[in-house]
Design a protein around this motif. Structure first.
Motif, PDB file in Angstrom:
ATOM      1  N   ASP A 273      23.014  50.678  35.126  1.00 25.01           N
ATOM      2  CA  ASP A 273      23.504  51.772  34.280  1.00 25.01           C
ATOM      3  C   ASP A 273      24.507  52.640  35.030  1.00 25.01           C
ATOM      4  O   ASP A 273      25.513  53.070  34.487  1.00 25.01           O
ATOM      5  CB  ASP A 273      22.326  52.652  33.828  1.00 25.01           C
ATOM      6  N   ILE A 274      24.218  52.894  36.306  1.00 27.79           N
ATOM      7  CA  ILE A 274      25.105  53.746  37.098  1.00 27.79           C
ATOM      8  C   ILE A 274      26.452  53.036  37.313  1.00 27.79           C
ATOM      9  O   ILE A 274      27.520  53.661  37.299  1.00 27.79           O
ATOM     10  CB  ILE A 274      24.408  54.148  38.427  1.00 27.79           C
ATOM     11  N   GLY A 275      26.381  51.704  37.445  1.00 22.08           N
ATOM     12  CA  GLY A 275      27.617  50.914  37.577  1.00 22.08           C
ATOM     13  C   GLY A 275      28.476  51.019  36.323  1.00 22.08           C
ATOM     14  O   GLY A 275      29.695  51.176  36.400  1.00 22.08           O
ATOM     15  N   ARG A 276      27.827  50.949  35.154  1.00 30.65           N
ATOM     16  CA  ARG A 276      28.575  51.086  33.882  1.00 30.65           C
ATOM     17  C   ARG A 276      29.192  52.474  33.777  1.00 30.65           C
ATOM     18  O   ARG A 276      30.342  52.623  33.390  1.00 30.65           O
ATOM     19  CB  ARG A 276      27.630  50.788  32.700  1.00 30.65           C
TER      20      ARG A 276
ATOM     21  N   VAL B 206      39.218  46.509  40.305  1.00 31.24           N
ATOM     22  CA  VAL B 206      38.240  47.590  40.470  1.00 31.24           C
ATOM     23  C   VAL B 206      36.832  47.121  40.099  1.00 31.24           C
ATOM     24  O   VAL B 206      36.629  46.426  39.113  1.00 31.24           O
ATOM     25  CB  VAL B 206      38.597  48.844  39.620  1.00 31.24           C
ATOM     26  N   SER B 207      35.869  47.522  40.915  1.00 32.01           N
ATOM     27  CA  SER B 207      34.470  47.209  40.620  1.00 32.01           C
ATOM     28  C   SER B 207      33.812  48.405  39.938  1.00 32.01           C
ATOM     29  O   SER B 207      32.771  48.279  39.319  1.00 32.01           O
ATOM     30  CB  SER B 207      33.729  46.921  41.920  1.00 32.01           C
ATOM     31  N   GLY B 208      34.440  49.567  40.091  1.00 32.34           N
ATOM     32  CA  GLY B 208      33.801  50.806  39.652  1.00 32.34           C
ATOM     33  C   GLY B 208      33.154  51.540  40.807  1.00 32.34           C
ATOM     34  O   GLY B 208      32.585  52.605  40.615  1.00 32.34           O
TER      35      GLY B 208
ATOM     36  N   GLU C 171      33.270  53.267  33.348  1.00 30.62           N
ATOM     37  CA  GLU C 171      33.817  54.122  32.280  1.00 30.62           C
ATOM     38  C   GLU C 171      34.538  55.325  32.879  1.00 30.62           C
ATOM     39  O   GLU C 171      35.547  55.798  32.349  1.00 30.62           O
ATOM     40  CB  GLU C 171      32.696  54.590  31.343  1.00 30.62           C
ATOM     41  N   ASN C 172      34.026  55.796  34.011  1.00 35.36           N
ATOM     42  CA  ASN C 172      34.632  56.948  34.666  1.00 35.36           C
ATOM     43  C   ASN C 172      36.051  56.643  35.156  1.00 35.36           C
ATOM     44  O   ASN C 172      36.950  57.474  35.054  1.00 35.36           O
ATOM     45  CB  ASN C 172      33.751  57.407  35.836  1.00 35.36           C
TER      46      ASN C 172
END
Ligand SMILES: [Zn+2]
Length: 386
Positions: free
Chosen positions: A102-105, A70-72, A109-110
């Motif tokens: 930041d949106i990738g992080r 997964v990349s997110g 986490e999501n």
């Protein structure tokens, strides 16, 4: 000699795209693949998938049932949702990207919060930045180390943890057009990686000795040996082979599970829900434009045309508005800052751009120098069939 680009008469993909071919009517194989998808019996594919998953499910709960790389992003969020729906207990694996936003992080986490065990492997960032720089200068692809590690790291984890099944998302050769046998395949192996993984002929071993890079720095870039793979019985499958893959729809579902899109369309694209994790991504896409005369705008316009959500004329209009722009920022981060990380100035970057530009596709002056508009953008010889 200048080269006029031929475009698919149905979508807007150019004949300069590697592995793209056209039939006698001028329709590209990505469009043909999409038409052929309508004949697929998805119910029987789904029952085929369920049978495979049943074979790999650990009934005694002693280990994970599968690995999901997964990349997110929207697609990997979708993969996780679907695999959980199918009753599997996955181990999700992320190979940390180059310059994480930041949106990738948030989106990584999501995925954890959806309810999965999770491993993130980060390759040495100091070495990684050197490889970004080398790969950009040598093969015109800043994202080369990412293309390698998003494959090698999940497979290494699968081998180490003795989890034989790896569930990938889409077979990119399918939606984007590729040789017939690569389209038909539903598994991803070492051969697929080497042929279609975007390595551009640069091998991991070629890095040895450059900029002080040693073998010990490249452990995570190394594919497990055939012996190791056989011992675990490692196999990978593309989920996109078993269910109709639809990027916008995946994003829609992912958002309902907490995935965050960008508040407006992403620079160099026409959508807001893709490539939000890696701040270097726009440089990667810009080099595709320099080499082949198309970028994510054409990719997305074509995806929407095939699905009947955009006319070809509308797509052409969007291409004129958004395609091929000099990548002066990405996700709000300046090019200067993105390049600072890999120890490159904008002047050096422009020289590398020039070196990788296919000058046959763009307007030049009588001395062969590339012409640019007042925003520093190159001008293609032709934007459509004439
Ligand atoms: Zn097409």
């Amino acid at each position: 000699m200048p080269k006029k680009i031929n475009y698919c008469v149905r979508c807007v993909m150019p004949d300069t795209k590697p592995d793209l071919s056209f039939n006698d009517e001028g329709v590209c194989n990505a469009c043909q693949n999409y038409e052929n998808r309508k004949k697929i019996d998805w119910e029987s594919r789904m029952s085929e998938l369920k049978q495979i998953l049943e074979r790999y499910r650990k009934k005694d709960g002693s280990n994970h049932d599968c690995v999901i790389p997964v990349s997110g992003g929207k697609d990997s969020t979708f993969q996780v949702i679907k695999v959980l729906e199918l009753g599997m207990n996955p181990l999700c694996v992320t190979a940390t990207t180059d310059k994480l936003s930041d949106i990738g992080r948030h989106n990584i986490e999501n995925i954890k919060k959806i309810g999965v065990d999770y491993v993130e492997v980060t390759t040495n960032p100091a070495i990684r930045r050197k490889i970004n720089n080398i790969a950009l200068k040598q093969v015109g692809d800043i994202s080369w180390p990412e293309h390698v590690t998003i494959f090698t790291i999940p497979i290494r984890i699968a081998v180490q943890k003795k989890i034989p099944l790896i569930i990938w998302g889409e077979n990119s050769q399918h939606e984007y057009g590729g040789p017939a046998d690569a389209v038909e395949t539903n598994i991803l192996n070492r051969r697929w990686l080497e042929e279609f993984g975007g390595l551009n002929g640069l091998r991991v071993s070629d890095l040895l000795g450059l900029e002080g890079i040693e073998k010990k720095h490249l452990i995570e870039y190394t594919y497990p040996s055939d012996k190791e793979l056989q011992e675990v019985g490692t196999t990978g499958l593309f989920l996109g082979y078993y269910m109709p893959w639809d990027g916008p729809n995946n994003a829609f579902l992912a958002q309902a599970y907490g995935f965050k899109s960008y508040p407006r369309i992403v620079e160099g694209s026409i959508v807001s829900f893709e490539n939000l994790d890696n701040l270097q991504m726009r440089i990667h896409d810009y080099f595709k434009f320099l080499k082949f005369g198309f970028d994510r705008v054409s990719d997305w316009a074509s995806i929407y045309i095939r699905r009947g959500r955009l006319t070809r004329d509308e797509a052409m209009h969007l291409i004129h508005m958004h395609a091929g722009k000099f990548p002066s920022s990405y996700l709000g981060c300046s090019l200067e800052e993105i390049l600072f990380d890999i120890d490159m100035t904008i002047e050096e970057f422009k020289l590398v751009c020039d070196r990788f530009t296919n000058k046959k596709l763009f307007k030049t002056d009588s001395n062969g120098n590339l012409l640019r508009d007042r925003y520093d953008n190159l001008i293609k010889l032709n934007y459509d069939n004439e």
